[in-house]
Design a protein around this motif. Structure first.
Motif, mmCIF file in Angstrom:
data_model
loop_
_atom_site.group_PDB
_atom_site.id
_atom_site.type_symbol
_atom_site.label_atom_id
_atom_site.label_comp_id
_atom_site.label_asym_id
_atom_site.label_seq_id
_atom_site.Cartn_x
_atom_site.Cartn_y
_atom_site.Cartn_z
ATOM 1 N N ALA A 118 48.195 33.001 132.057
ATOM 2 C CA ALA A 118 47.029 33.040 131.171
ATOM 3 C C ALA A 118 47.442 33.202 129.714
ATOM 4 O O ALA A 118 46.675 32.861 128.819
ATOM 5 C CB ALA A 118 46.103 34.182 131.571
ATOM 6 N N ASP A 154 43.653 38.925 129.997
ATOM 7 C CA ASP A 154 44.199 37.763 129.286
ATOM 8 C C ASP A 154 44.790 38.144 127.940
ATOM 9 O O ASP A 154 44.495 37.511 126.927
ATOM 10 C CB ASP A 154 43.115 36.700 129.109
ATOM 11 C CG ASP A 154 42.837 35.985 130.428
ATOM 12 O OD1 ASP A 154 42.985 36.637 131.478
ATOM 13 O OD2 ASP A 154 42.495 34.798 130.418
ATOM 14 N N HIS A 187 39.081 37.873 117.475
ATOM 15 C CA HIS A 187 37.634 37.901 117.746
ATOM 16 C C HIS A 187 37.245 38.353 119.150
ATOM 17 O O HIS A 187 36.054 38.588 119.398
ATOM 18 C CB HIS A 187 36.982 36.578 117.353
ATOM 19 C CG HIS A 187 37.334 35.411 118.211
ATOM 20 N ND1 HIS A 187 36.505 34.331 118.352
ATOM 21 C CD2 HIS A 187 38.423 35.123 118.956
ATOM 22 C CE1 HIS A 187 37.049 33.444 119.151
ATOM 23 N NE2 HIS A 187 38.226 33.896 119.528
ATOM 24 N N HIS A 188 38.191 38.458 120.102
ATOM 25 C CA HIS A 188 37.837 38.968 121.428
ATOM 26 C C HIS A 188 37.977 40.481 121.531
ATOM 27 O O HIS A 188 37.431 41.076 122.450
ATOM 28 C CB HIS A 188 38.721 38.332 122.512
ATOM 29 C CG HIS A 188 38.543 36.863 122.626
ATOM 30 N ND1 HIS A 188 37.345 36.251 122.920
ATOM 31 C CD2 HIS A 188 39.429 35.847 122.433
ATOM 32 C CE1 HIS A 188 37.497 34.950 122.937
ATOM 33 N NE2 HIS A 188 38.744 34.666 122.637
ATOM 34 N N GLY A 247 41.877 38.658 125.439
ATOM 35 C CA GLY A 247 42.093 37.289 124.965
ATOM 36 C C GLY A 247 43.082 37.186 123.825
ATOM 37 O O GLY A 247 42.748 36.656 122.763
ATOM 38 N N ASP A 254 36.082 28.707 116.581
ATOM 39 C CA ASP A 254 37.032 28.759 117.699
ATOM 40 C C ASP A 254 36.288 28.334 118.972
ATOM 41 O O ASP A 254 35.068 28.504 119.072
ATOM 42 C CB ASP A 254 37.518 30.213 117.840
ATOM 43 C CG ASP A 254 38.604 30.362 118.898
ATOM 44 O OD1 ASP A 254 39.766 30.560 118.529
ATOM 45 O OD2 ASP A 254 38.264 30.262 120.093
ATOM 46 N N HIS A 288 36.376 29.567 121.858
ATOM 47 C CA HIS A 288 36.021 30.686 122.743
ATOM 48 C C HIS A 288 34.966 31.565 122.075
ATOM 49 O O HIS A 288 34.913 31.641 120.849
ATOM 50 C CB HIS A 288 37.248 31.552 123.053
ATOM 51 C CG HIS A 288 38.328 30.829 123.791
ATOM 52 N ND1 HIS A 288 39.375 30.196 123.145
ATOM 53 C CD2 HIS A 288 38.530 30.627 125.120
ATOM 54 C CE1 HIS A 288 40.173 29.639 124.041
ATOM 55 N NE2 HIS A 288 39.687 29.871 125.244
ATOM 56 N N ASP A 312 41.332 25.719 118.505
ATOM 57 C CA ASP A 312 41.353 25.238 119.886
ATOM 58 C C ASP A 312 40.097 24.408 120.160
ATOM 59 O O ASP A 312 39.920 23.902 121.261
ATOM 60 C CB ASP A 312 41.495 26.402 120.875
ATOM 61 C CG ASP A 312 40.672 27.621 120.479
ATOM 62 O OD1 ASP A 312 40.964 28.722 121.001
ATOM 63 O OD2 ASP A 312 39.742 27.483 119.656
ATOM 64 N N GLU A 328 42.988 24.553 125.894
ATOM 65 C CA GLU A 328 41.889 25.475 126.177
ATOM 66 C C GLU A 328 40.530 24.805 125.998
ATOM 67 O O GLU A 328 39.660 24.870 126.825
ATOM 68 C CB GLU A 328 41.980 26.692 125.246
ATOM 69 C CG GLU A 328 42.992 27.716 125.697
ATOM 70 C CD GLU A 328 42.579 28.365 127.010
ATOM 71 O OE1 GLU A 328 43.277 28.140 128.016
ATOM 72 O OE2 GLU A 328 41.549 29.056 127.059
ATOM 73 N N GLY A 336 42.331 31.083 117.274
ATOM 74 C CA GLY A 336 43.110 30.359 118.275
ATOM 75 C C GLY A 336 43.547 28.992 117.793
ATOM 76 O O GLY A 336 43.400 28.650 116.624
ATOM 77 N N TYR A 366 46.102 25.934 120.165
ATOM 78 C CA TYR A 366 47.296 25.980 121.015
ATOM 79 C C TYR A 366 47.989 24.636 121.154
ATOM 80 O O TYR A 366 49.022 24.546 121.817
ATOM 81 C CB TYR A 366 46.914 26.566 122.393
ATOM 82 C CG TYR A 366 46.218 27.875 122.197
ATOM 83 C CD1 TYR A 366 44.813 27.968 122.203
ATOM 84 C CD2 TYR A 366 46.930 29.024 121.877
ATOM 85 C CE1 TYR A 366 44.169 29.160 121.943
ATOM 86 C CE2 TYR A 366 46.293 30.225 121.604
ATOM 87 C CZ TYR A 366 44.905 30.287 121.636
ATOM 88 O OH TYR A 366 44.257 31.469 121.350
HETATM 89 C C1 LIG Z 1 41.737 33.531 119.961
HETATM 90 C C2 LIG Z 1 41.347 32.786 121.219
HETATM 91 O O1 LIG Z 1 39.934 32.722 121.321
HETATM 92 O O2 LIG Z 1 41.786 31.454 121.126
HETATM 93 C C3 LIG Z 1 41.952 33.458 122.465
HETATM 94 C C4 LIG Z 1 41.621 32.730 123.743
HETATM 95 C C5 LIG Z 1 41.968 33.559 124.987
HETATM 96 C C6 LIG Z 1 41.875 32.711 126.247
HETATM 97 C C7 LIG Z 1 42.086 33.573 127.489
HETATM 98 N N1 LIG Z 1 42.150 32.737 128.707
HETATM 99 C C8 LIG Z 1 43.356 31.917 128.744
HETATM 100 C C9 LIG Z 1 43.438 31.090 130.023
HETATM 101 C C10 LIG Z 1 44.629 30.130 129.930
HETATM 102 N N2 LIG Z 1 44.366 28.935 130.666
#
Ligand SMILES: CC(O)(O)CCCCCNCCCN
Ligand SMILES: [Zn+2]
Length: 667
Positions: free
Chosen positions: A22, A92, A134-135, A143, A172, A174, A265, A272, A303, A305
């Motif tokens: 993760a 995560d 932000h999480h 996160g 973002d 998420h 992202d 993601e 984020g 990636y």
């Molecule tokens: C800053 C952010 O919002 O980009 C962090 C995202 C956390 C994602 C957690 N799950 C990840 C699952 C991987 N397949």
């Protein structure tokens, strides 16, 4: 004023020390490739480099609890096993002996950025940080986030600078649940977030990430969640949300400061997000925010990636903060059905809180909440697998080069009117072309017009040519007869210029609406009079009860009508005409100029009557890219005007897809 860039390579010095599918995407290279791209493109050198600082405990306690801070403080001294043990209590996220130090630098970078902007050292800026924020919640990491950088920055701005209203835009992919929890009962912080949701199937799979979480108690209406229930969202989906939700509400809220949870992202190629929006969209998202809060915009990395689209998107964002014209928003498609459903749901959930949304439609018949329940019953609510999805490699074009012409703003002014500083007086080069002159004479000059009316017209067409060739970015021309000059440019464009022209007329006055049905020009006229011109796809009269003197009404029709039309039309030149006695006030006029510069690579040609001398300064200031002054909190637009915009949108949306605000009826 400049643009701050805040970065320190110390924040690259932590990483995942054990196996955790993760977390493996959150790597130090995210920061290095982003910073290297800014250096390689020369953008970093154009920024004001400001050092990071370490957050103090007081900074951290603005959002987080003492017990959480005490726990994190111990992590530098933990063994690998202890770190893994400590990590298990959260989701995560991972810890590292140096992550506490880096987390303090990430907060410190954000606060340095707020200081630089709030003290006027710079106009705006970006902080390249990790870990993201932000999480993270009051007493929990989540996160990849340890402390909530942007939430702390918002509290800090309120306490340190007495900021009354903060807008947080979270693009973002998420949901920043940590930000939502922090401010959900706080009307002084408007949190806007879009996020991949898939009816609660996507991480963090929270019921409260849906559109019906609007905030609590005094904060009701100040939390806006836009769930993306499908992947592959495109540029047009993102822009529609800005035009029909974020911008109208942001102008009504009138923030003193804009903070951006700038996660990338949401860009194409990201494992993601799995979305399809291209990096240049962030030039437009940034641009559309830059006339809020007098231009005080602080972007903080969250984020992102994909190590190709991340740096591209970071560069698009910083280049726009620096004031360079955005690339043309080429070939925007219609928003997809799922995006329109979300758009309709968000607008209906918030119509009781925001007058600009008052006449939003009801929830769609295919109410998506039932979809969520159905998925739950079918047990579909599973976290997306941690296994490596064979993401089919996405490819996308390099963002186009954004070369700013050597001359930013050229002006043609009557003698005796001073040239505003940083502008250049323009006079037509060389001898006038006799052919053009004779055409101008026979078509546009009335007898009795003296020579310099002709000279002005000639300069006007020559200036349009220079803009068409990207040798000059924007122009301001004062003329005797505004309508005639407008016709002259439109005629010239139709024959000589390679590009489409968006004509924006502010004020009453006859606009020959038979100008080309061939699509070479699109005319949008804001006035107080119902126009009797036959309605056509390319002539759109917007009638406002109180004409252009009514700030809320004009702003509402700019964000909800003009911008969607303009982006979909994607002109090569914008001709902005201020008709005599339009009644528009300088501050709205400047907002309009600022917003329109997101189109046509900033090629905005402004026509005003020659006696509008007092408007030369403010107009030039906006054409130069300076942020327009804040309009202050807007009261409600007149119901008739909101209805007029709704009915125009309804009538035109079959021709202009970005005007849609509701999902097509499921038939
Ligand atoms: C800053 C952010 O919002 O980009 C962090 C995202 C956390 C994602 C957690 N799950 C990840 C699952 C991987 N397949
Ligand atoms: Zn994210």
């Amino acid at each position: 004023m400049g643009t701050a860039l805040i970065y320190d390579e110390e924040m690259t010095k932590y990483k995942l020390l054990w196996v955790d599918p993760a977390c493996k995407i959150e790597v130090p290279e995210r920061l290095t490739v982003s910073h290297e791209a800014l250096v390689a493109t020369g953008l970093a050198d154009r920024c004001v480099s400001i050092p990071v600082r370490e957050a103090t405990e007081a900074d951290i306690l603005l959002v987080h609890s003492e017990e959480y801070l005490e726990g994190v403080k111990k992590t530098p001294y933990m063994t690998l096993e202890d770190l893994q043990e400590f990590t298990l209590q959260y989701g995560d996220v991972y810890f590292h002996p140096n992550i506490y130090h880096c987390a303090k630098l990430a907060i410190g970078a954000s606060l340095q950025l707020v200081d630089a902007v709030m003290t006027g050292k710079v106009r705006n800026g970006m902080a390249l940080v990790r870990p993201p924020g932000h999480h993270s919640m009051r007493s929990a990491a989540s996160g990849f986030c340890v402390f909530n950088n942007v939430a702390i920055a918002a509290q800090y701005a309120k306490r340190q600078y007495g900021v009354k209203r903060v807008l947080i835009v979270d693009w973002d992919i998420h949901h920043g649940q940590g930000v939502q929890y922090c401010f959900e009962d706080d009307p002084s912080v408007l949190y806007f977030s879009w996020h991949r949701y898939e009816h609660q199937k996507f991480w963090p799979q929270l019921r409260e990430s849906d559109f019906d979480s609007v905030g609590k108690e005094k904060g009701a209406g100040f939390n806006i969640n836009v769930p993306w229930n499908k992947v592959k969202m495109q540029n047009s989906d993102y822009l529609s949300i800005f035009f029909h939700v974020l911008l109208p509400v942001a102008y009504e809220f009138s923030p003193d400061l804009v903070l951006v949870c700038a996660g990338f992202d949401s860009a194409i190629g990201d494992p993601e997000g799995e979305m399809c929006a291209t990096p240049d969209i962030f030039a437009h998202l940034t641009h559309l925010l830059m006339n809020l809060a007098g231009g005080k915009v602080c972007a903080v990395l969250e984020g992102g990636y994909n190590l190709t689209s991340l740096p591209q998107s970071v560069c698009q964002t910083v280049q726009t903060l620096l004031g360079d014209p955005a690339p043309r928003p080429a070939n925007l498609e219609s928003p997809c059905k799922s995006a329109l459903e979300s758009l309709q749901c968000v607008r209906s959930a918030h119509r009781q809180y925001w007058s600009c949304l008052k006449h939003a439609a009801d929830l769609p018949t295919s109410d998506i909440s039932t979809k969520r329940i159905k998925l739950e019953e079918e047990g579909e609510k599973t976290g997306e697998g941690e296994e490596d999805k064979g993401t089919d490699e996405k490819v996308w074009a390099q963002p186009p080069k954004r070369v700013a012409p050597s001359i930013r703003t050229a002006v043609v002014l009557p003698d005796g009117v001073a040239c505003p500083d940083q502008c250049e007086r323009f006079s037509s080069p060389g001898d006038p072309d006799p052919l053009v002159v004779s055409k101008l004479r026979e078509n546009y000059l009335k007898d009795g017009d003296d020579g310099n009316a002709l000279t002005t017209l000639y300069s006007l067409t020559a200036l349009a040519d220079k803009m068409d060739r990207n040798e000059i970015c924007s122009g301001l021309v004062l003329v005797r007869d505004v309508s005639m000059a407008m016709m002259c440019v439109v005629q010239h464009a139709a024959t000589a210029l390679s590009n489409r022209v968006l004509v924006v007329c502010v004020g009453d006055g006859k606009v020959r609406s038979d100008c080309s049905e061939d699509g070479k020009t699109l005319v949008v006229q804001f006035s107080s009079k119902e126009s009797d011109d036959q309605r056509s796809k390319y002539y759109i009269p917007v009638c406002l009860q109180k004409g252009c003197s009514d700030v809320p009404g004009l702003l509402h029709s700019i964000s909800g009508l003009l911008l969607p039309l303009g982006y979909e039309y994607d002109p090569g030149l914008v001709l902005l005409v201020q008709m005599p006695d339009s009644g528009i006030c300088d501050s709205v006029w400047q907002q309009l100029i600022g917003l329109l510069q997101g189109l046509a690579r900033g090629h905005t040609l402004v026509l005003m009557r020659e006696d509008e001398r007092t408007r030369v300064g403010p107009t030039a200031s906006s054409l130069l890219g300076n942020a327009a002054p804040s309009l202050g909190q807007l009261h409600a637009p007149l119901p008739e005007d909101v209805k007029a915009v709704e009915s125009l949108r309804h009538r035109l949306k079959s021709d202009w897809k970005l005007l849609q605000t509701t999902a097509p009826e499921t038939g």
